[in-house]
Scaffold this active site. Structure first.
Site, PDB file in Angstrom:
ATOM      1  N   HIS A 122       0.539  -1.223   0.212  1.00  7.45           N
ATOM      2  CA  HIS A 122      -0.063   0.196   0.111  1.00  7.45           C
ATOM      3  C   HIS A 122       0.867   1.300   0.030  1.00  7.45           C
ATOM      4  O   HIS A 122       1.612   1.332   0.360  1.00  7.45           O
ATOM      5  CB  HIS A 122      -0.672  -0.121   0.705  1.00  7.45           C
ATOM      6  CG  HIS A 122      -0.022  -0.246   2.543  1.00  7.45           C
ATOM      7  ND1 HIS A 122       0.112   1.094   3.385  1.00  7.45           N
ATOM      8  CD2 HIS A 122       0.018  -1.390   3.063  1.00  7.45           C
ATOM      9  CE1 HIS A 122       0.681   0.647   4.470  1.00  7.45           C
ATOM     10  NE2 HIS A 122       1.068  -0.516   4.225  1.00  7.45           N
ATOM     11  N   ASP A 123       0.572   2.109  -0.843  1.00  9.73           N
ATOM     12  CA  ASP A 123       1.321   3.943  -0.938  1.00  9.73           C
ATOM     13  C   ASP A 123       2.533   3.351  -1.455  1.00  9.73           C
ATOM     14  O   ASP A 123       3.027   4.377  -1.278  1.00  9.73           O
ATOM     15  CB  ASP A 123       0.736   4.044   0.410  1.00  9.73           C
ATOM     16  CG  ASP A 123      -0.149   4.016   1.939  1.00  9.73           C
ATOM     17  OD1 ASP A 123      -1.416   5.008   0.665  1.00  9.73           O
ATOM     18  OD2 ASP A 123      -0.888   3.835   2.023  1.00  9.73           O
ATOM     19  N   GLY A 140       4.811  -0.801   2.634  1.00 14.99           N
ATOM     20  CA  GLY A 140       4.541   0.256   2.137  1.00 14.99           C
ATOM     21  C   GLY A 140       5.018   1.232   2.037  1.00 14.99           C
ATOM     22  O   GLY A 140       6.193   1.430   2.863  1.00 14.99           O
TER      23      GLY A 140
END
Length: 269
Positions: A122-123, A140
């Site tokens: 994520h991200d 992440g």
């Protein structure tokens, strides 16, 4: 030509499919997915969430794109995944959407090759022309700039930045930021020098490479502080674009420390 969808595939009526899209056997495409012109899902691909796949990108079997991130803080926020044009995602690639704790977006640029088992958490923000070999993984919030190369079975700690044209050796674990044009290896990874092979392949001119080598020796020498060496290099190599890019990268605030040469001394470049 309209999209070609295999009879065994399940494609939501709410998904957006461009021209010449091919959806192979047993693929699943969710409500908010967009597939660009010429995109191809070979077979057994699962894409969900607010996910956009660029034109002419090919995704191979058993890849999982856009499903909820492996983050216990995620609460279903409307975050996204975007994958650029002309990418190749081989078997078992996983890419998770962003979170409210990050930028709400996970992004992969154009012309990227993600080999078998690559994971992008994520991200993460991944640039253009990035190659990640088998089982390479980003935790992440990582930022990977253009033309970075990853060897197989390497891992990158969350919030790490990796500068353009850097190289990460196979089976390395990277816990700190990697300068542009740097080459790192080991567990924990250390800065082994400059990615001279990559510089030559990308056809940087000889003068620029020589200036970068000289600046590298200065920045990572043992004399004075890092801040002092950076300021000296900025003055001496003013106008040298590659050196200025490295200096700007080091000066930029970061969650992580800088990946340094082993024992504080740079190898010969």
């Amino acid at each position: 030509m309209t999209a070609s969808i295999h009879p065994t595939a399940i494609v939501s009526n709410n998904a957006t499919l461009g021209e010449d899209v091919q959806v192979g056997p047993y693929c699943i495409v969710g409500d908010d997915v967009t597939l660009g012109d010429g995109a191809r899902l070979v077979s057994h691909v699962s894409i969900d969430g607010r996910t956009a796949v660029g034109a002419r990108t090919t995704i191979y079997p058993f890849s999982s794109i856009g499903h909820p991130p492996q983050d216990l803080k995620f609460e279903g926020e409307p975050s996204t995944v975007s994958i650029g044009d002309d990418c190749v995602l081989r078997e078992y690639v996983t890419i998770n959407p962003g979170t409210s704790g990050g930028g709400m977006e996970t992004r992969v640029g154009n012309n990227c090759l993600l080999m078998v088992g690559v994971h992008i958490a994520h991200d993460c923000l991944v640039g253009n022309h990035v190659v990640m070999a088998n089982q390479a993984s980003l935790a992440g919030h990582c930022v990977v700039d253009d033309y970075v190369r990853f060897g197989g079975i390497c891992g990158v700690h969350q919030f790490v930045r990796i500068g353009a044209h850097a190289f990460v050796g196979a089976m390395s674990f990277v816990e700190n930021d990697v300068i542009p044009y740097g080459s790192v290896l080991g567990n924990r990874a250390y800065l082994g020098g400059l990615n001279l092979v990559g510089l030559k392949r990308r056809k940087f001119d000889r003068e620029s490479i020589h200036a970068l080598r000289a600046a590298y020796r200065m920045i990572f020498s043992s004399e004075g502080t890092l801040r002092e060496r950076i300021e000296d290099a900025a003055e001496i190599f003013e106008g040298q674009a590659l050196v200025e890019e490295v200096i700007e990268f080091i000066r930029k605030p970061s969650e992580r420390a800088l990946c340094m040469p082993r024992n504080g001394a740079p190898p010969e470049q």
